[in-house]
Design a protein around this motif. Structure first.
Motif, PDB file in Angstrom:
ATOM      1  N   GLY A 104     -18.687  85.165 -36.882  1.00 56.59           N
ATOM      2  CA  GLY A 104     -19.978  84.962 -37.696  1.00 56.59           C
ATOM      3  C   GLY A 104     -20.548  86.444 -37.389  1.00 56.59           C
ATOM      4  O   GLY A 104     -21.401  86.994 -37.906  1.00 56.59           O
ATOM      5  N   LEU A 105     -20.192  87.221 -36.394  1.00 53.37           N
ATOM      6  CA  LEU A 105     -20.551  88.494 -36.023  1.00 53.37           C
ATOM      7  C   LEU A 105     -20.441  89.523 -37.178  1.00 53.37           C
ATOM      8  O   LEU A 105     -19.681  89.181 -37.871  1.00 53.37           O
ATOM      9  CB  LEU A 105     -19.787  89.136 -34.715  1.00 53.37           C
ATOM     10  N   SER A 106     -21.244  90.472 -37.326  1.00 54.47           N
ATOM     11  CA  SER A 106     -21.031  91.420 -38.110  1.00 54.47           C
ATOM     12  C   SER A 106     -19.749  92.329 -37.682  1.00 54.47           C
ATOM     13  O   SER A 106     -19.325  92.626 -36.578  1.00 54.47           O
ATOM     14  CB  SER A 106     -22.160  92.610 -38.015  1.00 54.47           C
ATOM     15  N   ASN A 107     -18.866  92.841 -38.740  1.00 50.26           N
ATOM     16  CA  ASN A 107     -17.713  93.638 -38.444  1.00 50.26           C
ATOM     17  C   ASN A 107     -18.111  94.596 -37.522  1.00 50.26           C
ATOM     18  O   ASN A 107     -17.018  95.217 -36.730  1.00 50.26           O
ATOM     19  CB  ASN A 107     -16.832  93.807 -39.756  1.00 50.26           C
ATOM     20  N   ILE A 143     -10.969  94.449 -36.746  1.00 50.81           N
ATOM     21  CA  ILE A 143     -11.572  93.602 -37.937  1.00 50.81           C
ATOM     22  C   ILE A 143     -10.231  93.306 -38.708  1.00 50.81           C
ATOM     23  O   ILE A 143      -9.233  93.840 -38.781  1.00 50.81           O
ATOM     24  CB  ILE A 143     -12.347  94.882 -39.078  1.00 50.81           C
ATOM     25  N   TYR A 144     -10.537  92.511 -39.918  1.00 52.47           N
ATOM     26  CA  TYR A 144      -9.739  91.571 -40.750  1.00 52.47           C
ATOM     27  C   TYR A 144      -9.023  92.821 -41.553  1.00 52.47           C
ATOM     28  O   TYR A 144      -9.887  93.474 -42.200  1.00 52.47           O
ATOM     29  CB  TYR A 144     -10.315  90.517 -41.232  1.00 52.47           C
ATOM     30  N   PRO A 145      -7.770  92.709 -41.849  1.00 48.83           N
ATOM     31  CA  PRO A 145      -7.038  93.573 -42.784  1.00 48.83           C
ATOM     32  C   PRO A 145      -7.779  93.559 -44.171  1.00 48.83           C
ATOM     33  O   PRO A 145      -8.140  92.505 -44.561  1.00 48.83           O
ATOM     34  CB  PRO A 145      -5.491  93.214 -42.780  1.00 48.83           C
ATOM     35  N   GLU A 158     -16.043  97.863 -41.796  1.00 50.36           N
ATOM     36  CA  GLU A 158     -17.060  97.843 -40.701  1.00 50.36           C
ATOM     37  C   GLU A 158     -18.542  97.020 -41.218  1.00 50.36           C
ATOM     38  O   GLU A 158     -19.023  96.478 -40.661  1.00 50.36           O
ATOM     39  CB  GLU A 158     -17.470  99.120 -40.259  1.00 50.36           C
ATOM     40  N   ASP A 159     -18.551  97.179 -42.638  1.00 55.43           N
ATOM     41  CA  ASP A 159     -19.739  96.636 -43.224  1.00 55.43           C
ATOM     42  C   ASP A 159     -19.539  94.941 -43.740  1.00 55.43           C
ATOM     43  O   ASP A 159     -20.472  94.623 -44.076  1.00 55.43           O
ATOM     44  CB  ASP A 159     -20.278  97.494 -44.616  1.00 55.43           C
ATOM     45  N   SER A 160     -18.262  94.599 -43.490  1.00 48.27           N
ATOM     46  CA  SER A 160     -18.000  93.464 -44.187  1.00 48.27           C
ATOM     47  C   SER A 160     -18.725  92.271 -43.376  1.00 48.27           C
ATOM     48  O   SER A 160     -18.598  92.302 -42.284  1.00 48.27           O
ATOM     49  CB  SER A 160     -16.429  93.270 -44.265  1.00 48.27           C
ATOM     50  N   PHE A 189     -28.006  90.884 -41.059  1.00 49.79           N
ATOM     51  CA  PHE A 189     -27.461  90.612 -42.618  1.00 49.79           C
ATOM     52  C   PHE A 189     -27.736  89.442 -42.958  1.00 49.79           C
ATOM     53  O   PHE A 189     -28.263  89.083 -44.043  1.00 49.79           O
ATOM     54  CB  PHE A 189     -26.030  90.869 -42.578  1.00 49.79           C
ATOM     55  N   ALA A 190     -27.711  88.280 -42.263  1.00 50.19           N
ATOM     56  CA  ALA A 190     -27.740  86.748 -42.599  1.00 50.19           C
ATOM     57  C   ALA A 190     -29.271  86.588 -42.335  1.00 50.19           C
ATOM     58  O   ALA A 190     -29.601  85.392 -42.772  1.00 50.19           O
ATOM     59  CB  ALA A 190     -26.908  85.836 -41.694  1.00 50.19           C
ATOM     60  N   GLY A 191     -30.046  87.115 -41.591  1.00 44.36           N
ATOM     61  CA  GLY A 191     -31.250  86.545 -41.090  1.00 44.36           C
ATOM     62  C   GLY A 191     -31.184  85.518 -40.247  1.00 44.36           C
ATOM     63  O   GLY A 191     -30.104  85.196 -39.512  1.00 44.36           O
ATOM     64  N   ALA A 192     -32.163  84.566 -39.881  1.00 45.61           N
ATOM     65  CA  ALA A 192     -32.255  83.553 -39.392  1.00 45.61           C
ATOM     66  C   ALA A 192     -32.002  82.480 -39.758  1.00 45.61           C
ATOM     67  O   ALA A 192     -32.688  81.961 -40.768  1.00 45.61           O
ATOM     68  CB  ALA A 192     -33.662  83.518 -38.430  1.00 45.61           C
ATOM     69  N   SER A 193     -30.718  81.666 -39.534  1.00 51.82           N
ATOM     70  CA  SER A 193     -30.422  80.542 -40.405  1.00 51.82           C
ATOM     71  C   SER A 193     -29.989  79.242 -39.572  1.00 51.82           C
ATOM     72  O   SER A 193     -29.875  79.520 -38.330  1.00 51.82           O
ATOM     73  CB  SER A 193     -29.164  80.995 -41.276  1.00 51.82           C
ATOM     74  N   MET A 194     -29.749  78.195 -40.202  1.00 52.04           N
ATOM     75  CA  MET A 194     -29.596  76.963 -39.445  1.00 52.04           C
ATOM     76  C   MET A 194     -28.775  75.780 -40.254  1.00 52.04           C
ATOM     77  O   MET A 194     -29.380  75.538 -41.370  1.00 52.04           O
ATOM     78  CB  MET A 194     -30.905  76.241 -38.654  1.00 52.04           C
ATOM     79  N   THR A 195     -27.885  75.093 -39.807  1.00 54.02           N
ATOM     80  CA  THR A 195     -27.365  74.110 -40.204  1.00 54.02           C
ATOM     81  C   THR A 195     -27.964  72.728 -39.238  1.00 54.02           C
ATOM     82  O   THR A 195     -27.410  73.129 -38.207  1.00 54.02           O
ATOM     83  CB  THR A 195     -25.949  74.188 -40.538  1.00 54.02           C
ATOM     84  N   GLY A 196     -28.763  71.999 -39.878  1.00 59.59           N
ATOM     85  CA  GLY A 196     -29.147  70.911 -38.986  1.00 59.59           C
ATOM     86  C   GLY A 196     -28.458  69.613 -39.295  1.00 59.59           C
ATOM     87  O   GLY A 196     -28.222  69.596 -40.564  1.00 59.59           O
TER      88      GLY A 196
END
Length: 440
Positions: free
Chosen positions: A175-178, A185-187, A191-193, A264-271
């Motif tokens: 989940g890191l920024s590329n 990075i994934y084919p 870098e911005d993906s 990019f994602a901000g602060a998020s959470m699945t609880g």
């Protein structure tokens, strides 16, 4: 629905409200009215009950947004699946690649320190991933399972698509920024993906994880643990889910599941939380000003949990082997009887808003296509209790539906009685009667 054919709709009057219900309850009322759905201060929010998949809250839940380290729930699933399949053991030792090592040494990211000249057990790397969101540890696990991260990401694609998830972007296991992956990075990506999904899809990921591997909660509920205790690499791993016991925003009964934070994602959470026998999965994506206000995603999650428990009830709807009444006749060819009644296979409850006036409930029955003949009829003989299809039970006025897109909760349907095959003389007489009727 694939391999099923819809045959009928039945309206069951008053579900546990008023004078009649599928269970024959008289004079029962659903609990008193409650507050409206709260406004969650985030880009998206979603709440489901995982055993049924019922959606309780949907705020912008179908917009694709960054998921950051919530990605690791998919990595966790594949790891636990590999162990279940016998292809990996908790005490297996893992060597660390140059890539995983370099990422683990970046303390601007969430990490535990890893050494190239040492090995680590699957269990300790898993704990580092699930508790401390350690990125180097995550990559090391993925590389060990699949050979390289790219192949593991391909496995992630295949897995989420098997769950019906289509509106996603997955480029790495962490989940890191590329841009933080030092060129690994994934084919086809750049870098911005960035990894992205909808809040609904994140709820599906969590639902699948908890359903298939509930033991994940044994680790996601750990508030703090020491990595490599007693060594030079010892580091205290404090869980980033600050709603766990002993942490700053503790809420009783919270036992997971995964936070995520990037620019990019901000602060998020699945609880997830369980109270009085009912579990919730909550998703908050990009809490407003959440990277500066560290309490924000937890406060919004807490608000969602409070509201959901206060506002919804699990209400019995059917008992095992109860007949589905008022249904269009299900025709049976070549039998001693020419129609059969259907019954539900098991007990069933519906999750409904406490203030909902459940005047009508729709039951849509669908028969298995492989049981139907060319006339779309069943054919005798049919044994009592034979699985013949499914039914969706739909509460009138329910606009939220279920997380997989269904309108109602599904239950298996069985033959309520045995119908034996008619003898040749009876069949011949029916054929003659039909032939004469057609002539005139």
């Amino acid at each position: 629905m694939k391999n099923f054919k819809k045959i009928s709709t039945v309206f069951v009057t008053t579900l546990l409200v008023g004078t009649f219900s599928p269970l024959g309850v008289v004079g029962t009322t659903v609990s008193a009215a409650t507050s409206e759905q709260p406004e969650i201060d985030a880009a998206a929010a979603f709440v489901i009950e995982p055993t049924t998949g019922k959606v309780l809250l949907n705020q912008n839940g179908d917009k694709k947004l960054g998921i950051a380290s919530m990605t690791k729930m998919i990595t966790e699933y594949l790891l636990l699946e590999t162990i279940k399949d016998g292809d990996l053991a908790w005490d297996d030792q893992i060597e660390i690649s140059e890539y995983a090592h370099k990422i683990s040494q970046n303390y601007d990211l969430s990490n535990v320190p890893l050494r190239i000249d040492d090995t680590y057990s699957v269990e300790e790397l898993y704990q580092a991933m699930a508790i401390y969101s350690a990125n180097g540890a995550t990559i090391a696990l993925a590389e060990h399972i699949a050979g390289d991260e790219k192949t593991f990401v391909d496995m992630m694609h295949e897995k989420v698509e098997s769950w019906g998830i289509t509106n996603y972007e997955l480029y790495n296991t962490t989940g890191l920024s590329n841009g933080d992956l030092q060129g690994n990075i994934y084919p086809g990506s750049t870098e911005d993906s960035e990894n992205a999904m909808t809040a609904r899809e994140m709820a599906i990921v969590a639902q699948q994880l908890l359903t298939d591997f509930p033991e994940v909660l044994n680790t996601s509920s750990i508030s703090e643990k020491t990595f490599r205790e007693g060594t030079d690499d010892e580091i205290k791993m404090k869980n980033f889910n600050w709603m766990l016991p002993g942490l700053i925003y503790e809420r009783e009964n919270v036992d997971g599941l995964k936070t995520g934070t990037t620019d990019f994602a901000g602060a998020s959470m699945t609880g997830t939380v369980e109270e009085e026998g009912m579990r919730l999965i909550t998703v908050v994506m990009n809490a407003t000003n959440g990277q500066k206000d560290k309490s924000k995603r937890f406060a919004e999650t807490d608000k969602m949990m409070d509201w959901a428990f206060e506002s919804w009830d699990m209400v019995p709807a059917f008992e095992e082997n109860q007949l589905i009444e008022n249904i269009d006749p299900v025709v049976v060819d070549d039998g001693k009887k020419d129609a059969i009644e259907l019954a539900v296979k098991s007990d069933m409850s519906l999750l409904v808003p406490k203030n909902t006036d459940m005047k009508n409930t729709t039951v849509e029955v669908q028969l298995k296509e492989d049981l139907l003949n060319e006339a779309d009829h069943l054919t005798a003989p049919i044994e009592k209790g034979t699985d013949v299809g499914t039914a969706q039970v739909i509460s009138e006025g329910d606009e939220l539906g279920y997380v997989n897109g269904d309108k109602g909760e599904e239950i298996n349907v069985v033959a309520a009685s045995t119908i034996e095959k008619a003898n040749v003389f009876v069949l011949a007489g029916r054929w003659a009667k039909a032939f004469i009727s057609d002539l005139f």
